[in-house]
Design a protein around this motif. Structure first.
Motif: not given
Length: 256
Positions: A175-186
């Motif tokens: 899978m892919s995700v829309t965003a990643i910040s500080q080690g968390i996928a969103y």
């Protein structure tokens, strides 16, 4: 601090925002995407030329006909070379004869022709676009979950989709995700997140495939910590402020 979206990414998000609402005042769009009045009018004008969104009496209005193919086309243009490089790296983690789950991301869609080279292989997906791509390769076996069809994502979502996924298992989900910040996928949509998390539970291994442009952004809903994936396959440059988490021992990173 998160980085601003690139213009292409913003156009995709803006188009899908209007599709979900049907009609959105231009003032609301400017506030939602933190852009000027002049910029939002330029964005809507470009989407209007593409037949995606129309400007009517101070509102951005979703096109009367489906613009699924247009929004998918927008997504597929974002960092295409980096996505293809990441897909090639993913293929090195797969074995012929495997059962693979794919989400409805444009990155996973680029992976389908490469999976055909690893046939025999079974593909489970809730994405109509991915299913169509898999069907073009008769050497691949296909299982489509069904459920409530969402034209904006060209995929099936909702409880029926989740129920179908719970009845199957896979060697790996990708899978892919829309965003990643500080080690968390969103991801911005709660229904999509539910599908992604169910896929992770039903697969022996989970692979997150992203390009570097996804880092430094947040979206509304948390999908998972990067450490929950067996592999995080990345292509392209990751911003320095986000790179440190990739060096943690519980995050398995592969550079595409």
């Amino acid at each position: 601090m998160t980085r601003p979206l690139t213009r292409q990414q913003r156009l995709v998000d803006l188009a899908e925002y209007v599709l979900e609402a049907g009609a959105v005042p231009m003032r609301e769009l400017a506030q939602q995407f933190e852009i000027s009045r002049m910029t939002v009018y330029r964005d809507v004008a470009e989407l209007e030329r593409a037949g995606v969104v129309y400007l009517r009496q101070g509102e951005a209005v979703a096109g009367a006909s489906s613009f699924t193919e247009t929004t998918n086309a927008f997504r597929s243009t974002l960092n295409r070379d980096a996505k293809i490089a990441a897909c090639r790296a993913v293929c090195r983690l797969l074995r012929p004869g495997s059962t693979v789950m794919l989400d409805d991301s444009s990155t996973a869609l680029l992976l389908v022709p490469m999976l055909a080279d690893l046939a025999p292989m079974t593909v489970i997906t809730h994405s109509q676009a991915a299913a169509n791509a898999v069907a073009a390769h008769p050497q691949l076996r296909l299982f489509v979950t069904g459920g409530r069809y969402r034209a904006s994502f060209e995929s099936f979502l909702g409880e029926a989709t989740l129920s179908a996924l719970r009845q199957v298992s896979a060697d790996v989900c990708i899978m892919s995700v829309t965003a990643i910040s500080q080690g968390i996928a969103y991801h911005p949509m709660e229904e999509n997140v539910a599908v992604k998390r169910t896929m992770m539970r039903q697969a022996d291994r989970s692979i997150l495939i992203v390009d570097g442009s996804k880092f430094g952004h947040r979206a509304t809903h948390r999908v998972a910590d990067l450490s929950e994936f067996d592999h995080v396959v990345i292509s392209g440059q990751v911003p320095p402020g986000e790179a440190a988490v990739l060096n943690e021992p519980n995050v398995m990173v592969i550079q595409g």
